[in-house]
Design a protein around this motif. Structure first.
Motif, short mmCIF file in Angstrom:
data_model
loop_
_atom_site.label_atom_id
_atom_site.label_comp_id
_atom_site.label_asym_id
_atom_site.label_seq_id
_atom_site.Cartn_x
_atom_site.Cartn_y
_atom_site.Cartn_z
N ILE A 113 -25.05 49.35 118.34
CA ILE A 113 -24.19 48.04 118.22
C ILE A 113 -22.97 48.68 118.86
O ILE A 113 -21.66 47.42 119.06
N ASN A 122 -19.50 47.11 121.27
CA ASN A 122 -18.65 46.17 120.62
C ASN A 122 -17.84 47.46 121.54
O ASN A 122 -16.62 46.71 121.93
N SER A 135 -19.78 41.50 117.59
CA SER A 135 -20.24 40.58 118.61
C SER A 135 -20.08 39.15 118.45
O SER A 135 -19.88 39.26 120.20
#
Length: 672
Positions: A95, A99, A147
């Motif tokens: 993640i 990002n 996000s």
């Protein structure tokens, strides 16, 4: 494409080593001990009425951190994907990579400059301040908020042209904001950031009221209105109640002096900014002892406050759209942690995860201006040197997040006078049976903060284990004055000390007090049962243990004690009924199976008893007592060859086992 590849490599280089780490710090409470995640059979709607730590939101013990989608992600990974710390840390790392890639897209859209966008994305990827968010599994909340933030802002900027794209530029930010709010509370800032960027992009003259009215009467006005609605929803979820925090966690919020509050809170802004500029001093906990309050204008730290506002004023004077974008992304997502509302921390590094996008953007703008003034070789060398320093620092810091011991010990380098750092070191040392170290750091924590209730209670327990009951009682009694949610535990521990001192009626009173504070206190009912057993109040002991296992059926010692007492009271039929229930919850618990086998043997159900004994022996083949009792069963059953074999097995493990030795001699004499 090149930037994404560079970001991927840098992500792995900076944080890849932490994949071999374990759950640390808040991960233990939020995941390992959170039944919403680990328990197989739960009602999923519980996740949406519990806080991030698995406590009911309406409970006075709740911190009101409502992040159900984050908890749901953890549960899906834990239950369905069978992920543990390594897998969950990998998800965090992935993640973070996404990002960083989205950050490149955002800055490219805002600045139109690929170099600025690339440098911003790289700085964001490798910044050491992100170690807590990426390496600690609970940082998932901040990663997912980021996000949602990036998707919302990018869609607001990018989708122009066709009616459908314009529609998406309104809908996606709203949906991302709603989803983000279920990942972390700070997502309430997503739509205000979108509005701010839209105002700057359309060059709205803030002095021109009609112009402001024009832009707010359409999408931006509704976005602010939706933000207000989401805020009301978020407050409604927690029943418009504020969480209760310890003063030691945020001494600024607990101060009654307005000058101290104002100066100290502003100094925190300086310190947060300094951590972004020079992330050398990083700590897992910045509570009491890390940051002293600023109580006077003559404090040297006030110079830092003045300097910070001078920099801000200078940046605003530049009248540069890109600079304004950077300031907006830096400041607006930070607002929930800025002291506008009371929070349970002084500084939390993970809070800076999203604001660091704006900070990295501002640094990249500065570097682009510097590039035009320096020789390209000098500039390249400088940029590479800074990146190498940040990568090295991030790798070094992320290694501290692999184990709790390394993490807690690193806190001493930054905050040696932080009582919570010493408390956590002591707590870990105690769980590792290193009592000498635990004593040292518990005493230091209390020296730094004499009203530290949990430290007083845990130190009291250590003295109890060391048989210094008088000191233990004194510390536990004192801890009661400074505990809130843990007061019931302190009363129970005090009861254990009093019971060991044979002060049975005082112990009973302490246990009753603990139960009055926490009705479903299974462990306390267990200890109360042990007390009644010593007092020879057998019926009350049975009732207490039954209450204990009714609350928490997975308590082997409570079941074993209950069955043993029923067995001793020759209530075999009742014991048999309860044993079946116990085995249903604990099918492989040796202590329960052993007592169950004994009861079956006494009821002459030899075959069932033999099966149960064999299961116990298979679970622990080196326990001489299991072999001895199996021999006794065969002895009574008349299967003497099997009895001799079992006695001999027991004596191989423990040569001086009197029962096995005597019974074996009797059998051998009988057949010789």
């Amino acid at each position: 494409m090149k930037t994404n590849l560079a970001v991927l490599v840098l992500c792995a280089l900076c944080f890849g080593g932490t994949l071999n780490g374990s759950y640390v710090f808040d991960d233990t409470v939020a995941i390992v001990k959170n039944k919403d995640i680990t328990r197989t059979n739960i009602n999923l709607k519980d996740i949406f009425v519990h806080d991030f730590w698995g406590v009911n939101l309406n409970s006075s013990q709740s911190h009101k951190s409502y992040r159900p989608l984050t908890t749901l992600m953890f549960r899906m990974e834990y239950q369905f994907l069978n992920l543990r710390s390594r897998g969950m840390k990998f998800v965090n790392l992935f993640i973070h990579f996404l990002n960083s890639s989205l950050t490149f897209q955002l800055i490219k859209s805002l600045s139109g400059n690929v170099r600025i966008a690339s440098f911003t994305a790289i700085l964001f990827t490798i910044h050491p301040i992100h170690t807590e968010a990426v390496s600690g599994v609970v940082g998932r909340a901040d990663l997912m908020f980021c996000s949602c933030f990036l998707v919302a802002v990018i869609s607001r900027i990018r989708f122009k042209g066709s009616t459908f794209k314009v529609f998406l530029s309104y809908v996606l930010p709203i949906l991302a904001s709603i989803a983000g709010l279920f990942f972390k509370e700070t997502a309430i800032t997503i739509l205000p950031t979108c509005v701010f960027i839209e105002i700057i992009r359309k060059r709205v003259n803030l002095r021109n009221i009609p112009s402001i009215h024009k832009i707010l009467r359409h999408s931006n006005f509704y976005m602010l209105l939706i933000t207000f609605g989401l805020l009301l929803f978020r407050l409604w979820i927690q029943n418009f109640e504020s969480p209760k925090f310890e003063v030691m966690d945020n001494p600024i919020a607990g101060s009654d002096n307005y000058i101290t509050k104002f100066l100290s809170q502003n100094f925190l802004y300086v310190l947060n900014l300094w951590l972004l500029i020079c992330p050398h001093w990083l700590c897992f906990d910045w509570a009491l002892g890390c940051v002293e309050l600023v109580s006077t204008f003559f404090d040297g730290r006030v110079i830092g406050i003045i300097f910070m506002y001078l920099i801000l004023f200078k940046l605003i004077q530049l009248k540069n759209r890109e600079v304004y974008f950077g300031l907006g992304i830096l400041v607006i997502p930070f607002l929930p942690a800025s002291g506008i509302v009371r929070v349970g921390f002084v500084i939390a590094e993970r809070i800076l995860y999203v604001p660091s996008i704006g900070f990295s953007f501002l640094i990249a703008i500065g570097f682009e201006k510097l590039r035009r003034k320096l020789d390209w070789r000098v500039f390249t060398s400088l940029a590479v040197l800074i990146c190498l320093i940040l990568v090295f620092k991030t790798r070094e810091r992320s290694s501290k997040w692999m184990t709790e011991e390394a993490l807690f010990e690193s806190g001493l380098d930054v905050c040696p006078n932080n009582a919570k750092v010493h408390y956590n070191i002591a707590r870990l040392a105690s769980s590792n049976q290193n009592n000498t170290k635990a004593f040292k750091h518990y005493h230091k924590a209390i020296e730094l903060y004499p009203n530290y209730g949990p430290a007083l209670m845990n130190l009291g327990n250590l003295y109890r284990e060391s048989k210094d009951l008088e000191t233990a009682e004194s510390l536990l009694t004192k801890s009661l004055d400074f505990l809130d949610s843990s007061q019931s535990t302190a009363w129970m521990n005090l009861g254990i000390v009093q019971a060991q001192q044979k002060r049975y009626f005082e112990a009973e009173g302490s246990y009753d007090k603990a139960i009055s504070l926490r009705r479903n206190f299974a462990v306390c009912y267990y200890n109360l049962g042990n007390l009644y057993l010593e007092m020879k109040r057998y019926s009350k002991a049975i009732n207490s243990w039954q209450e204990s296992v009714a609350i928490n059926p997975k308590q082997p010692q409570a079941w074993a004690n209950l069955l043993a007492l029923l067995d001793n009271q020759e209530l075999h039929e009742e014991a048999l009924k309860i044993a079946k229930e116990a085995v249903r919850f604990l099918p492989n618990e040796k202590s329960v199976l052993f007592v169950y086998a004994n009861i079956l043997g006494k009821l002459s159900r030899y075959e069932d008893s033999e099966e149960m004994y064999k299961k116990v022996v298979s679970l622990d083949p080196r326990n001489y007592l299991y072999h001895t009792n199996l021999g006794v069963l065969y002895h009574r059953w008349g299967r003497f060859d099997k009895a001799i074999e079992s006695y001999r097995n027991a004596l191989k493990i423990k040569e001086n086992s009197k029962t096995a030795k005597d019974n074996l001699e009797k059998l051998l004499k009988r057949f010789n």
